[in-house]
Write an enzyme that holds these catalytic residues in place. Structure first.
Site, PDB file in Angstrom:
ATOM      1  N   GLY A 337     -72.751  -6.923   4.201  1.00 26.01           N
ATOM      2  CA  GLY A 337     -71.259  -7.084   3.709  1.00 26.01           C
ATOM      3  C   GLY A 337     -70.327  -6.207   4.534  1.00 26.01           C
ATOM      4  CB  SER A 338     -66.794  -5.055   3.738  1.00 27.93           C
ATOM      5  OG  SER A 338     -66.679  -6.135   3.013  1.00 27.93           O
ATOM      6  CB  THR A 339     -71.161  -1.454   4.816  1.00 27.78           C
ATOM      7  OG1 THR A 339     -72.221  -2.624   4.752  1.00 27.78           O
ATOM      8  CG2 THR A 339     -70.919  -1.013   3.302  1.00 27.78           C
ATOM      9  CB  VAL A 340     -71.194  -4.483   9.560  1.00 30.57           C
ATOM     10  CG1 VAL A 340     -72.707  -4.487   9.037  1.00 30.57           C
ATOM     11  CG2 VAL A 340     -70.756  -5.793   9.312  1.00 30.57           C
ATOM     12  CE  LYS A 341     -64.558  -6.891   6.234  1.00 29.33           C
ATOM     13  NZ  LYS A 341     -64.036  -7.059   4.870  1.00 29.33           N
TER      14      LYS A 341
END
Lengths: 612, 104
Positions: A337-341
């Site tokens: 999810g967003s943790t790779v942004k």
């Protein structure tokens, strides 16, 4: 009396001296004596020669039979310690109780008929005597059964098995019980020394350490991965013993005793204990199915803690269930999810598709890419890169991702360790899926930029953040204490890594997605991620709550990734579920490792500076 | 005749003196033989002692391991934390009441 005899003796001798005089020399007598003496000497010498020279083996063998013994020296399995030398797994001696049914049958009768058949009549007085004892009348067998926790009937059944010469009654029995059984003096019951593995920290480390089987072989986790190192070799020696059983001579070494190695892990048990209890609490409060926490040292790649829930007590084998045993932080994959942004922004910066001051227009809060819709929580308008991370804007990162070639984004993800093993070398490690294809649709590229369409483990996620925190340097992860990690490999430029960490600081501030990730006295940098779980045929209603972060933000020391799987109830957002765990674990890690607080706005503590 | 009948003891002593070297050597052999017996006995006693000591060492090792287990069961971190918080009403110091000492 004595004095008298002494006085009388000389008289007698004087008399005989006078009478007897050697007048003649009898040659035949002399010869006879000589021959007899010579014969006796010859006989003695030849016997001696026979024993010593011609056939010495027989007597040597007989002597050896009575005095040579083989002794064993048991090498116990090595201990496992944490980085401060606290033992996490200890081997202690235990005993296996076994029975030789044939010997028992010789002494005990199991049926009335058999008992009656054993009657012998004493020829002298005609009385009848049973040569065997009746099994069920003996009081010793029930005593044995009770102390071993076996039914007497079951015991009888084991012993009555035809043709059997060996059967375990119970294994892993401790010394007092063995002493008790020895006192019973039952025929055919013996014990054998073996090893019992004990885990003082119980369920906290169960998933990492794994288990050994009854024969002291590792079957899971570190016990299995480092089985050869932990295992010692039992030594065997041939010795000569005297009448009393004392060893008087060491003849030869049959098998060299090899002491087992003690394994020192990089785990800090103090942090590990906090990580486990915080994780357990979070999983229970949010009625989640499972969860994992990983704590890494960004400067060495050492794993300080790796906790999973559910876990089990390794000292109680009745609790053993395979699903509880799994080290989920390395085996279970999820879409991050967003943790790779932050990594997408890093990729855009590395490939020079943006610069750190750029303002991106995310209005109106949704966009169409290749016929599909991507949207934000609300319309954030024109925001900079730090704000994209703070608000976790899907539109913002999608726009950046679309400027990149698919290969470039994939390369960055691969540089951060996704789709590759982390180097800890534990059995069962999963590498996740990072699909490598040439052709990507724009929508696929966009979904990848907010963490879908590829999978990672909690450990890999923590590693990616550790690379960011360590100034873009990648260190191979290690579960063993490793004072010299060597030069790390620079995978992204240091200034970009520092910039990204700085951008991530917004997450715990006013308006950020995870205010609960705050740690008193320290600046933290992190990112939340709440991703829907994929099911057959699409995405379902279950979520994975993830938080990954670094602290202290000015010069990161620890990277922590928290993953809570399928939280139920109203709050499933990572900022409410995973971030508090991060905060609690990070706080104790920083305090325990004496990391200097770097939050200059928080000057409530008293500082004693050194005069240097 | 009496002069030919020498004292036997003197004869033996004279004989021994004539073969003084042989007597000395046989005495040496006897002595070394006894010494051999003595050293073997000493060796055996030492080996037995060593064996007993290593047995003792093993037993102490076992005791040590058992004590380790006891120690670690008692000093388990979450247990200490629980006792500190619940029984002793302790809490982690906050920034307000902690002093930061910078080491040179």
């Amino acid at each position: 009396m004595k004095i008298k005899r002494n006085l009388s003796k000389p008289k007698v001798s004087r008399q005989t001296k006078k009478k007897k005089v050697y007048a003649t020399f009898s040659s035949w007598r002399y010869r006879l004596v000589s021959i007899v003496v010579a014969c006796i000497a010859a006989a003695l010498i030849s016997r001696l020669a026979y024993i010593q020279l011609i056939e010495p083996e027989y007597l040597t063998r007989e002597a050896d039979k009575r005095s040579l013994r083989i002794t064993q020296s048991v090498a116990h399995r090595g201990n496992i310690e944490d980085r401060n030398g606290e033992e996490l797994a200890i081997s202690v001696p235990a005993y296996a109780i076994w029975v030789d049914p044939k010997t028992v049958k010789k002494v005990f009768a199991f049926t009335r008929e058999e008992w009656d058949a054993s009657i012998e009549i004493n020829p002298r007085n005609g009385s009848e005597v049973h040569t065997k004892k009746y099994f069920y009348e003996s009081k010793k067998w029930p005593a044995l059964a009770e102390v071993l926790d076996i039914e007497v009937d079951k015991l009888a059944e084991i012993i009555q098995k035809p043709g059997s010469r060996f059967a375990y009654l119970k294994r892993q029995v401790n010394k007092p019980i063995v002493d008790y059984i020895r006192q019973l003096k039952l025929a055919g019951i013996s014990n054998q020394l073996e090893s019992h593995r004990f885990y003082p920290t119980g369920e906290i480390n169960a998933n990492i350490l794994g288990l050994t089987d009854l024969d002291a072989q590792g079957i899971e986790g570190i016990e299995k991965s480092y089985n050869n190192f932990l295992q010692g070799q039992t030594g065997k020696k041939r010795v000569r013993k005297d009448r009393l059983g004392n060893v008087i001579d060491n003849i030869e070494v049959l098998k060299v005793k090899k002491a087992a190695g003690n394994l020192q892990l990089s785990i800090d048990q103090r942090i590990q204990a906090v990580a486990y209890s915080e994780l357990k609490r979070a999983v229970k409060i949010h009625e989640a199915t499972s969860g994992s926490v990983v704590v890494l040292d960004v400067n060495t790649g050492e794993i300080y803690a790796i906790a999973n829930y559910p876990s089990f007590n390794p000292n109680d084998r009745s609790q053993y269930q395979p699903y509880k045993l799994r080290n989920r932080a390395i085996t279970d994959t999820f879409e991050p999810g967003s943790t790779v942004k932050p990594l997408v922004i890093a990729s855009a910066l590395v490939n020079k598709k943006t610069d750190i001051d750029e303002i991106i227009d995310t209005s109106p809060g949704w966009m169409h890419i290749g016929g599909r819709r991507v949207r934000d929580g609300r319309n954030y308008g024109k925001i900079d890169l730090a704000m994209i991370l703070k608000k976790s804007s899907n539109i913002g990162v999608s726009k950046l991702a679309l400027r990149l070639q698919p290969g470039q984004l994939q390369q960055t993800f691969a540089d951060f360790g996704f789709g590759n093993d982390t180097g800890i070398g534990l059995i069962g490690e999963s590498v996740g899926i990072l699909p490598l294809r040439r052709r990507w649709s724009d929508f696929e590229l966009a979904t990848m930029s907010f963490g879908y369409a590829f999978t990672t483990t909690t450990l890999q996620l923590a590693k990616a953040y550790a690379i960011l925190g360590g100034g873009g340097k990648e260190y191979p992860l290690s579960i063993l204490k490793n004072p010299d990690p060597g030069e790390g490999e620079q995978v992204i430029p240091e200034n970009i890594a520092r910039e990204i960490v700085h951008m991530m600081e917004g997450v715990s501030k006013q308006g950020g997605t995870a205010r609960k990730a705050k740690v008193d006295g320290y600046r933290i940098a992190g990112k939340t991620g709440t991703s829907r779980k994929a099911e057959a045929g699409g995405y379902g209603d279950d979520y994975v709550s993830v938080f990954a972060g670094l602290a202290p933000a000015s010069e990161p020391r620890f990277a922590i990734a928290v993953m809570i799987n399928e939280p139920q109830g109203d709050s499933y957002y990572a900022g409410d579920v995973a971030a508090p765990v991060f905060s609690a674990v990070m706080k104790s890690a920083l305090l325990l490792e004496h990391v200097r607080p770097d939050d200059d706005t928080d000057q409530r503590y008293t500082l004693l500076e050194s005069n240097q | 005749m009496s002069h030919s009948r020498d004292n036997l003891l003197y004869l033996i002593l004279a004989d021994l003196r004539r073969n003084f070297a042989a007597v000395l050597l046989s005495a040496a052999i006897l002595l070394s033989a006894f010494y051999n017996i003595y050293t073997t006995h000493e060796t055996r006693e030492l080996i037995t002692e060593k064996e007993q000591l290593s047995q003792q060492k093993d037993n102490l090792m076992i005791e040590w391991r058992n004590l380790l287990i006891e120690e670690h069961t008692l000093d388990e971190h979450s247990r200490i934390r629980r006792i500190a918080v619940k029984k002793l009403s302790m809490s982690q110091p906050t920034n307000n009441n902690s002093v930061l000492v910078e080491l040179p």
